[in-house]
Design a protein around this motif. Structure first.
Motif, PDB file in Angstrom:
ATOM      1  N   THR A 174      -6.514  -8.680   3.130  1.00  0.00           N
ATOM      2  CA  THR A 174      -5.201  -7.542   1.516  1.00  0.00           C
ATOM      3  C   THR A 174      -4.863  -8.639   1.401  1.00  0.00           C
ATOM      4  N   LEU A 175      -4.234  -9.875   1.999  1.00  0.00           N
ATOM      5  CA  LEU A 175      -4.163 -10.924   1.169  1.00  0.00           C
ATOM      6  C   LEU A 175      -4.897 -11.547   0.630  1.00  0.00           C
ATOM      7  N   VAL A 176      -6.070 -11.877   0.775  1.00  0.00           N
ATOM      8  CA  VAL A 176      -6.994 -12.904  -0.186  1.00  0.00           C
ATOM      9  C   VAL A 176      -7.331 -11.808  -1.844  1.00  0.00           C
ATOM     10  N   VAL A 177      -7.698 -10.258  -1.500  1.00  0.00           N
ATOM     11  CA  VAL A 177      -7.852  -9.508  -2.360  1.00  0.00           C
ATOM     12  C   VAL A 177      -6.584  -9.965  -2.977  1.00  0.00           C
ATOM     13  N   SER A 178      -5.423  -9.722  -2.758  1.00  0.00           N
ATOM     14  CA  SER A 178      -4.049  -9.860  -3.466  1.00  0.00           C
ATOM     15  C   SER A 178      -3.820 -11.140  -4.005  1.00  0.00           C
ATOM     16  N   GLY A 179      -4.311 -11.481  -3.234  1.00  0.00           N
ATOM     17  CA  GLY A 179      -4.245 -13.286  -4.082  1.00  0.00           C
ATOM     18  C   GLY A 179      -4.745 -13.251  -5.337  1.00  0.00           C
ATOM     19  N   VAL A 180      -6.516 -12.858  -5.019  1.00  0.00           N
ATOM     20  CA  VAL A 180      -7.131 -12.325  -5.955  1.00  0.00           C
ATOM     21  C   VAL A 180      -6.819 -11.809  -7.461  1.00  0.00           C
ATOM     22  N   CYS A 181      -6.150 -10.645  -7.388  1.00  0.00           N
ATOM     23  CA  CYS A 181      -5.273  -9.803  -8.440  1.00  0.00           C
ATOM     24  C   CYS A 181      -4.641 -10.701  -8.819  1.00  0.00           C
ATOM     25  N   VAL A 182      -4.357 -11.715  -7.904  1.00  0.00           N
ATOM     26  CA  VAL A 182      -2.500 -11.558  -8.530  1.00  0.00           C
ATOM     27  C   VAL A 182      -3.367 -12.966  -9.444  1.00  0.00           C
ATOM     28  N   ALA A 183      -4.271 -13.737  -8.610  1.00  0.00           N
ATOM     29  CA  ALA A 183      -4.621 -15.240  -9.700  1.00  0.00           C
ATOM     30  C   ALA A 183      -5.256 -14.314 -11.108  1.00  0.00           C
ATOM     31  N   SER A 184      -6.120 -13.600 -11.134  1.00  0.00           N
ATOM     32  CA  SER A 184      -6.725 -12.799 -12.201  1.00  0.00           C
ATOM     33  C   SER A 184      -5.703 -12.771 -13.439  1.00  0.00           C
ATOM     34  N   VAL A 185      -4.926 -11.487 -12.847  1.00  0.00           N
ATOM     35  CA  VAL A 185      -3.642 -11.415 -13.696  1.00  0.00           C
ATOM     36  C   VAL A 185      -3.259 -12.965 -14.838  1.00  0.00           C
ATOM     37  N   LEU A 186      -2.486 -13.226 -13.284  1.00  0.00           N
ATOM     38  CA  LEU A 186      -1.833 -15.024 -13.993  1.00  0.00           C
ATOM     39  C   LEU A 186      -2.312 -15.624 -15.154  1.00  0.00           C
ATOM     40  N   PHE A 187      -3.695 -15.566 -15.184  1.00  0.00           N
ATOM     41  CA  PHE A 187      -5.040 -15.955 -15.266  1.00  0.00           C
ATOM     42  C   PHE A 187      -4.751 -15.903 -17.078  1.00  0.00           C
ATOM     43  N   VAL A 188      -4.848 -14.404 -16.983  1.00  0.00           N
ATOM     44  CA  VAL A 188      -5.583 -13.845 -18.400  1.00  0.00           C
ATOM     45  C   VAL A 188      -4.351 -14.341 -19.401  1.00  0.00           C
ATOM     46  N   VAL A 189      -2.822 -13.470 -18.327  1.00  0.00           N
ATOM     47  CA  VAL A 189      -1.368 -13.549 -19.166  1.00  0.00           C
ATOM     48  C   VAL A 189      -1.492 -14.839 -20.104  1.00  0.00           C
ATOM     49  N   ARG A 190      -2.002 -16.208 -18.734  1.00  0.00           N
ATOM     50  CA  ARG A 190      -1.436 -17.416 -18.863  1.00  0.00           C
ATOM     51  C   ARG A 190      -2.706 -17.908 -20.216  1.00  0.00           C
ATOM     52  N   ALA A 191      -3.609 -17.074 -19.937  1.00  0.00           N
ATOM     53  CA  ALA A 191      -4.226 -17.984 -21.616  1.00  0.00           C
ATOM     54  C   ALA A 191      -4.244 -17.330 -23.072  1.00  0.00           C
TER      55      ALA A 191
END
Length: 107
Positions: A55-72
């Motif tokens: 759960t933590l790893v999947v959540s981390g991937v999801c949060v990281a992906s969303v923040l990557f797109v939003v920042r870019a």
């Protein structure tokens, strides 16, 4: 065939776009990695049950992906607005006057 209403970018403008894209991607990757580390870090450091770890790893991937797109996207949109404002002021519709050494009376 001639295109009307389009302007060619100078080499400096193309270079600025390339640098801005590089900055957007690198800062987004850094933010994504940092977010992944914060969310999934405990799962990688501590011995946790499999369900919690997953759960933590999947959540981390999801949060990281969303923040990557939003920042870019936010960096590139901000650059687009700033570049658009710069080209309008160079064309003579406001901003600084075209004569070097002179200041705008409103400044």
């Amino acid at each position: 065939m001639e295109h009307t209403g389009t302007t060619r970018r100078t080499q400096a403008e193309r270079d600025a776009i390339t640098v801005e894209i590089g900055y957007a991607l690198s800062s987004a990757a850094f933010l994504g990695a940092l977010a992944f580390g914060v969310v999934a870090g405990p799962a990688l450091l501590f011995e946790l049950p499999h369900a919690v770890r997953r759960t933590l790893v999947v959540s981390g991937v999801c949060v990281a992906s969303v923040l990557f797109v939003v920042r870019a996207v936010s960096v590139l949109v901000r650059f687009g607005h700033e570049a658009g404002a710069g080209s309008r002021s160079r064309s003579g519709s406001g901003g600084q006057p075209s004569q070097p050494g002179r200041t705008n009376p409103d400044s």
